[in-house]
Design an enzyme around this catalytic site. Structure first.
Site, PDB file in Angstrom:
ATOM      1  N   TYR A 190       0.932  -1.210  -0.114  1.00  0.00           N
ATOM      2  CA  TYR A 190      -0.097  -0.003   0.121  1.00  0.00           C
ATOM      3  C   TYR A 190       0.827   1.290  -0.034  1.00  0.00           C
ATOM      4  O   TYR A 190       0.184   2.414  -0.281  1.00  0.00           O
ATOM      5  CB  TYR A 190      -0.849  -0.164   1.124  1.00  0.00           C
ATOM      6  CG  TYR A 190      -2.325  -0.107   0.942  1.00  0.00           C
ATOM      7  CD1 TYR A 190      -2.756  -0.813  -0.390  1.00  0.00           C
ATOM      8  CD2 TYR A 190      -3.347   0.558   1.644  1.00  0.00           C
ATOM      9  CE1 TYR A 190      -4.260  -1.134  -0.477  1.00  0.00           C
ATOM     10  CE2 TYR A 190      -4.572   0.537   1.165  1.00  0.00           C
ATOM     11  CZ  TYR A 190      -5.130  -0.329   0.276  1.00  0.00           C
ATOM     12  OH  TYR A 190      -6.442  -0.413   0.285  1.00  0.00           O
ATOM     13  N   LYS A 257       4.667 -13.947   6.492  1.00  0.00           N
ATOM     14  CA  LYS A 257       5.603 -14.772   5.403  1.00  0.00           C
ATOM     15  C   LYS A 257       6.754 -14.870   5.942  1.00  0.00           C
ATOM     16  O   LYS A 257       7.594 -14.678   5.217  1.00  0.00           O
ATOM     17  CB  LYS A 257       5.239 -14.512   3.988  1.00  0.00           C
ATOM     18  CG  LYS A 257       5.552 -15.285   2.996  1.00  0.00           C
ATOM     19  CD  LYS A 257       4.677 -16.586   2.970  1.00  0.00           C
ATOM     20  CE  LYS A 257       5.136 -17.604   1.954  1.00  0.00           C
ATOM     21  NZ  LYS A 257       4.709 -18.975   1.991  1.00  0.00           N
ATOM     22  N   ASP A 311       0.470 -18.532   4.354  1.00  0.00           N
ATOM     23  CA  ASP A 311      -0.180 -19.466   3.491  1.00  0.00           C
ATOM     24  C   ASP A 311      -0.863 -20.519   4.295  1.00  0.00           C
ATOM     25  O   ASP A 311      -2.104 -20.917   4.050  1.00  0.00           O
ATOM     26  CB  ASP A 311       0.744 -20.114   2.401  1.00  0.00           C
ATOM     27  CG  ASP A 311       1.917 -20.687   3.197  1.00  0.00           C
ATOM     28  OD1 ASP A 311       3.116 -20.553   2.520  1.00  0.00           O
ATOM     29  OD2 ASP A 311       2.073 -21.049   4.362  1.00  0.00           O
ATOM     30  N   ASP A 335      -5.038  -8.113   2.928  1.00  0.00           N
ATOM     31  CA  ASP A 335      -6.108  -7.911   1.985  1.00  0.00           C
ATOM     32  C   ASP A 335      -7.007  -9.264   1.506  1.00  0.00           C
ATOM     33  O   ASP A 335      -8.063  -9.468   1.428  1.00  0.00           O
ATOM     34  CB  ASP A 335      -5.509  -7.248   0.798  1.00  0.00           C
ATOM     35  CG  ASP A 335      -6.348  -6.763  -0.331  1.00  0.00           C
ATOM     36  OD1 ASP A 335      -7.376  -6.747   0.009  1.00  0.00           O
ATOM     37  OD2 ASP A 335      -5.880  -6.253  -1.212  1.00  0.00           O
TER      38      ASP A 335
END
Ligand code: NAD
Length: 457
Positions: A190, A257, A311, A335
């Site tokens: 963003y 992640k 994930d 998101d």
């Protein structure tokens, strides 16, 4: 009081915020941004529901004083210029501290102009080629939603995800879904550092990386920079921890992640644990402590802080949703997860949202302007109504918030719903489905606020 050209602050109580604590009077003034398109339909339905719930919860002693703030199509019409997000709209929201908004049109293509009535895009500023209106054409502009978040530094995007009994949805464990997702709103992708292949900046970055690390990036690459700071990460996780404490929720999960991106995603996780330990150490325990000290049994009054790889969380929310309550994520993963999570419980129609900063909170419908339905009194106002529930909770008006949730749960249980839910219910062979209008759904909620609670969580 600041001077406003077109915004009239009504009589009532200004909301005050000191050291993170809100003071809300009995007649608080709240900003109202109607939104474009179906904002026209859903906003009055939301106001009717909120007015009725507040009057009922407090025997008429409390009442919200709405202050219209003009953005999008309304800004064009009222200010008469080309600015869809006037500075005085920002000043007014900051002055009032709390506002609620409908959806706003965002140009998506290459065309030079967009019509704020119907979202049609074209290469001239005259009459709209699609809807024939002349008073809603704006030169191409950046997203109003992003503008509002950035100009007021509303760094936490908050998305509760709850199941309402009777909503058709694909997931078998939907009734166990009760999450609040905190997504970082200002950094990561963003931040907008995205450079076209072959551009001066992209080539300079490729050169710099080669020079400093010896690593080669293909010269025909576009380059995006993903900044994630200690400041930005900690303030987001702090908000998530405060929410869990205030709402008495069992856990906060840091989703990242970090196995691949150690110094951005991995650091987000590390800083998250640090802020929980340093600022809420008495309340939070880690999974390690849980097993070493408490044999896996959560001690009373404590909140678990844990982390999961991004994930795996997409599997976990489907297979073990009951293990998650508050989740804190960097921007991009947040998101994806927000949309995936809302699909578990039947989609965006009932997904509320808020953008929260240091002092200001802006509550919002999460769907778009659905221009083909504008003014038809047809669409589902549930997202904006549930955003108003978040707003009432934020104000400490929990009794009114509960009445709205009860009324909405009962309307769905009774299958008095707008076309979108009615269609899905009929597909599932539900009997006695009554399709109601947008305002009719608002009324169905109001009529059912006194009935016994349903199992909506
Ligand atoms: P959209 O959400 O407006 O509509 C897509 C479809 O979803 C609609 O045609 C309708 O069938 C359905 N839908 C949406 N809201 C509904 C509701 N409340 N009740 C029942 N059905 C509903 O998405 P879009 O068509 O991609 O976007 C239209 C405009 O809205 C664009 O200009 C886009 O940029 C903007 N937008 C704004 C926001 C926001 O302000 N938060 C979010 C998404 C899109």
């Amino acid at each position: 009081m600041p001077e406003f050209k077109h915004i009239n602050i009504p009589a009532g109580d200004l909301i005050e915020s000191k050291l993170g604590k809100l003071t809300v009077g009995d007649r608080p003034i709240i900003g109202l941004l109607r939104g474009d398109g179906i904002g026209l339909d859903i906003t009055p339905a939301m106001q009717h529901v909120v007015k009725s719930a507040v009057a009922k919860a407090y025997d008429g002693r409390k009442e919200i004083q709405w202050c219209p703030i003009y953005v999008g199509l309304e800004a064009l019409q009222i200010y008469g210029g080309e600015d869809v997000l006037p500075q005085e709209a920002i000043d007014a929201i900051q002055y009032l501290k709390i506002a609620i908004k409908g959806p706003f049109t965002t140009p998506v293509g290459e065309e030079t102009h967009v019509c704020l009535h119907c979202a049609h895009q074209q290469n001239h500023g005259e009459r709209c080629d699609a809807c024939d209106k002349t008073d809603g054409i704006a030169p191409r502009f950046r997203s109003i939603n992003v503008g509002l978040r950035q100009r007021m530094d509303l760094y936490a995007c908050v998305r509760p995800v709850n199941y309402f009994e009777g909503v058709p949805c694909p997931n078998k464990s939907a009734d166990k879904v009760k999450f609040v997702i905190f997504r970082e709103n200002t950094e990561d992708v963003y931040a907008g550092h995205d450079f076209e292949r072959g551009s001066k900046v992209a080539l300079a970055i490729i050169d710099l990386i080669k020079e400093m690390t010896g690593r080669q990036i293909r010269l025909d690459s576009g380059i995006g920079i993903k900044p994630m700071s200690e400041t930005g990460s900690k303030r987001l996780v702090r908000k998530a921890c405060e929410w869990a404490i205030k709402q008495k929720l069992p856990s906060v999960t840091l989703v990242h992640k970090g196995n691949i991106m150690k110094f951005t995603e991995g650091s987000f996780c590390k800083w998250g644990y640090e802020v929980a330990a340093a600022e809420f150490g008495d309340t939070f325990i880690t999974e390690k402590t849980l097993w070493e000290k408490w044999d896996g049994q959560m001690p009373q009054g404590k909140i678990l802080i844990k982390d999961r790889i991004a994930d795996s969380i997409f599997q976990q929310i489907q297979t073990r949703p009951e293990e998650y309550s508050v989740m804190a994520l960097p921007n991009l993963n947040g998101d994806y997860l927000s949309d995936a999570a809302i699909a578990l419980v039947g989609g965006l129609g009932l997904g509320p949202g808020a953008n929260i900063g240091h002092e200001v909170a802006l509550f919002e419908a999460t769907h778009g302007t659905a221009p083909k339905y504008t003014g038809q009194d047809k669409v589902n106002p549930g997202s904006l109504i549930l955003s108003a529930v978040m707003m009432l909770e934020h104000m400490g008006w929990n009794e009114a918030a509960k009445l709205v949730v009860k009324g909405l749960g009962n309307a769905i249980k009774d299958a008095h719903v707008t076309y979108d839910l009615a269609r899905l219910m009929k597909k599932e062979d539900r009997e006695n489905v009554t399709e109601v209008s947008c305002s009719g759904f608002g009324q169905a909620i109001v009529d059912r606020m006194s009935e016994e609670p349903v199992s909506a969580n």
